[in-house]
Design an enzyme around this catalytic site. Structure first.
Site, PDB file in Angstrom:
ATOM      1  N   GLY A  14       0.773  -1.230   0.000  1.00 32.92           N
ATOM      2  CA  GLY A  14       0.000   0.000   0.000  1.00 32.92           C
ATOM      3  C   GLY A  14       0.804   1.278   0.000  1.00 32.92           C
ATOM      4  O   GLY A  14       0.229   2.373   0.034  1.00 32.92           O
ATOM      5  N   GLY A  16       2.634   2.616  -2.378  1.00 36.77           N
ATOM      6  CA  GLY A  16       2.623   3.359  -3.642  1.00 36.77           C
ATOM      7  C   GLY A  16       3.660   2.939  -4.647  1.00 36.77           C
ATOM      8  O   GLY A  16       4.039   3.716  -5.532  1.00 36.77           O
ATOM      9  N   LYS A  17       4.116   1.701  -4.552  1.00 35.99           N
ATOM     10  CA  LYS A  17       5.180   1.210  -5.446  1.00 35.99           C
ATOM     11  C   LYS A  17       4.782   1.278  -6.918  1.00 35.99           C
ATOM     12  O   LYS A  17       5.549   1.753  -7.753  1.00 35.99           O
ATOM     13  CB  LYS A  17       5.545  -0.231  -5.068  1.00 35.99           C
ATOM     14  N   THR A  18       3.595   0.803  -7.229  1.00 32.08           N
ATOM     15  CA  THR A  18       3.165   0.753  -8.626  1.00 32.08           C
ATOM     16  C   THR A  18       2.943   2.153  -9.184  1.00 32.08           C
ATOM     17  O   THR A  18       3.334   2.443 -10.318  1.00 32.08           O
ATOM     18  CB  THR A  18       1.882  -0.083  -8.762  1.00 32.08           C
ATOM     19  N   TYR A  47      -4.976 -13.919   3.425  1.00 30.72           N
ATOM     20  CA  TYR A  47      -5.312 -12.857   4.368  1.00 30.72           C
ATOM     21  C   TYR A  47      -6.358 -13.301   5.393  1.00 30.72           C
ATOM     22  O   TYR A  47      -6.481 -12.693   6.457  1.00 30.72           O
ATOM     23  CB  TYR A  47      -5.798 -11.608   3.625  1.00 30.72           C
ATOM     24  N   ASP A  86       8.105  -2.586 -10.104  1.00 29.37           N
ATOM     25  CA  ASP A  86       7.466  -2.180  -8.850  1.00 29.37           C
ATOM     26  C   ASP A  86       7.710  -3.201  -7.736  1.00 29.37           C
ATOM     27  O   ASP A  86       6.936  -3.289  -6.791  1.00 29.37           O
ATOM     28  CB  ASP A  86       5.975  -1.905  -9.033  1.00 29.37           C
TER      29      ASP A  86
END
Length: 211
Positions: A14, A16-18, A47, A86
């Protein structure tokens, strides 16, 4: 620039890599390599019950990331075409060490080293960090169904694990620079000035690698 750039963007779920990888790829006109996430058939189960589904989940990711890196090595890097990804495949060790049972991890580690022994290493790593609050907010905004059951404690552990892994990676590979950015202070998606700041830092790192 003597070395074909291969940039890996890393950080916890979550962060923000992409989004950053896309922005960098667009800016430099590099090939964008995105990790396979949504296609993992075990992730939603993972999960819900990490202990039961961790081995299947991690093996799927390892095999697919290996194939992706093999492909970009042959199709792009070997032809002097720059790539931004990413992820870095060493993230497999971060996640598997946290989730797998001891005997499973030993077997997994053997497979990992066999598959990655001749894989290309990034010339630059961009490491994104953020607080648990920020990560949870961004995970909620992107609205992936399989992430709605993510455990806050698990996510907090990953923040710590990433910090330790990056320190160790810097020791093991001192020739690979790591640029760290704080996602609590920078919003490169909504703030163009923040993205410009990051790009300038990447420019400097790539220039120094090419000297």
């Amino acid at each position: 620039m003597s070395e074909t750039p291969f940039i890996a963007v890393e950080g916890p779920i979550g962060v923000g890599k992409t989004s950053l990888s896309k922005a960098i790829a667009n800016h430099y006109q590099f090939h964008l390599l995105r990790e396979i996430v949504d296609e993992n058939p075990f992730l939603s189960h993972f999960y819900e019950d990490i202990g039961e589904w961790s081995f299947q989940t991690e093996m799927f990711f390892l095999c697919n990331r290996y194939k992706q890196l093999e492909d970009i090595s042959k199709k792009y890097l070997s032809n002097q075409q720059a790539v931004v990804a990413d992820y870095h495949i060493f993230k497999n060790l971060i996640f598997s060490k946290r989730t797998l049972k001891t005997e499973q991890y030993k077997k997994y580690l053997q497979i990992y080293h066999i598959l990655t022994s001749d894989m290309p290493q990034p010339s630059l790593i961009i490491y994104l960090t953020a607080s648990l609050e920020t990560l949870l907010k961004r995970i909620s905004l992107r609205g992936r169904d399989f992430e709605k059951n993510i455990d806050k404690h698990y996510l907090q552990q990953l923040i710590f694990d990433y910090e330790e892994a990056m320190k160790n990676h810097q020791k093991d590979y001192p020739n690979i620079p790591i640029i760290k950015f704080d996602g609590d202070q920078l919003d490169f998606v909504l703030n163009k000035q923040d993205l410009t700041f990051i790009i300038k830092q990447v420019d400097q790192a790539l220039s120094s690698k090419g000297e």
